[in-house]
Design an enzyme around this catalytic site. Structure first.
Site, PDB file in Angstrom:
ATOM      1  N   CYS A 112      31.875  32.761  78.385  1.00  0.00           N
ATOM      2  CA  CYS A 112      32.318  34.118  78.069  1.00  0.00           C
ATOM      3  C   CYS A 112      31.126  35.065  78.144  1.00  0.00           C
ATOM      4  CB  CYS A 112      32.936  34.144  76.673  1.00  0.00           C
ATOM      5  SG  CYS A 112      33.442  35.787  76.129  1.00  0.00           S
ATOM      6  N   CYS A 115      30.422  36.377  74.290  1.00  0.00           N
ATOM      7  CA  CYS A 115      29.938  35.564  73.169  1.00  0.00           C
ATOM      8  C   CYS A 115      29.376  34.208  73.585  1.00  0.00           C
ATOM      9  CB  CYS A 115      31.050  35.357  72.153  1.00  0.00           C
ATOM     10  SG  CYS A 115      32.396  34.300  72.749  1.00  0.00           S
ATOM     11  N   CYS A 184      43.802  32.566  86.356  1.00  0.00           N
ATOM     12  CA  CYS A 184      43.253  33.576  87.259  1.00  0.00           C
ATOM     13  C   CYS A 184      42.354  34.497  86.436  1.00  0.00           C
ATOM     14  CB  CYS A 184      44.420  34.337  87.889  1.00  0.00           C
ATOM     15  SG  CYS A 184      43.938  35.486  89.174  1.00  0.00           S
TER      16      CYS A 184
END
Length: 196
Positions: A112, A115, A184
Site C-alpha cells: 500500500c 501505509c 484490478c
C-alpha cells in the site's frame, strides 16, 4: 400542434426528455446514496484490525493487531503524490495503460502506498489486457477490505487496504483460475518492492 395518427414527434420528444431527466435523477440519487453509505461506513471503522505481515522477500510472517491508520486530508496530501492522493483518498481511477505497474513483470511484492501493508504478490499477477495491474488474489485476505460500490450507476466491489482504508481498485469475477477473480488495481495506490 396538429397531430395525426402516426405523428408522435411531440410525444417522443417529451417522452425522451422525461426519460433522460429520470435517468439523470436516478444516477444522482445512486451517487448520493453511495456517498452517504461511504460516510456511514467510514464512521464505523474499527479502531484496530488484524493484518498479516510479510517480509520484502514475500515471506509470510505473523498476524498482528494494529490501530487503524487515520490521518487528516492535509496529512495525506503532504505524504502522497497528487495522483495517489486522488485515487486512494477520494476513490479515483488512473487512466488505463498509464500506471507504472500495469505492464511490470518483475518478481516482487506490491505494498500500500499509504501505509506499506503487503497487498499483492507478483506470483498472482496476470496480464488482463485492461491496462491496470491485475491479480487473481491478494497476498492475504486479511489485508484487504471489500465493499459494495454503486457509483457510476453500476454495482461493483471496491477493494481497499484494511489498515488505512486506501482505495485500491475493484475486484471482478472474470479472472483466471484458480480463483476466477480479477483484482484490478491502480498503480498509484501501490508501491512495488522487487524481490532480491
Amino acid at each position: 400542434m396538429n397531430q395525426t395518427p402516426g405523428n408522435n414527434t411531440g410525444n417522443t420528444t417529451r417522452r425522451s426528455f422525461i426519460l433522460v431527466g429520470a435517468t439523470v435523477a436516478a444516477g444522482a440519487l445512486l451517487r448520493f446514496r453511495s456517498r452517504v453509505s461511504a460516510v456511514e461506513a467510514k464512521g464505523s471503522v474499527p479502531k484496530e484490525v488484524k493484518i498479516v505481515r510479510f517480509s520484502d522477500t514475500g515471506k509470510r510472517q505473523d498476524v498482528v493487531t494494529l490501530p487503524v491508520v487515520v490521518k487528516t486530508e492535509t496529512e495525506w496530501q503532504q505524504q502522497l503524490p497528487p495522483a495517489s492522493f486522488q485515487v486512494t483518498r477520494h476513490e479515483g481511477t488512473e487512466r488505463a495503460f498509464s500506471g507504472e505497474y500495469w505492464n511490470l513483470h518483475d518478481k516482487g511484492l506490491y505494498r500500500c502506498i499509504c501505509c506499506d501493508t503487503a497487498l499483492f504478490s507478483s506470483d498472482t499477477k496476470f496480464e488482463s489486457g485492461t491496462g491496470w495491474p491485475s491479480f487473481w488474489e491478494p497476498i492475504a485476505k486479511e489485508n484487504v477490505h471489500e465493499t459494495s460500490d454503486f457509483s457510476l450507476g453500476m454495482a461493483r466491489t471496491a477493494v481497499s487496504c484494511r489498515l488505512c482504508d486506501a482505495h485500491l481498485g475493484h475486484v471482478f469475477d472474470d479472472g483466471p483460475r484458480p480463483t476466477g477473480l480479477r483484482y484490478c488495481m491502480n498503480s498509484v495506490a501501490l508501491r512495488f518492492v522487487k524481490f532480491a
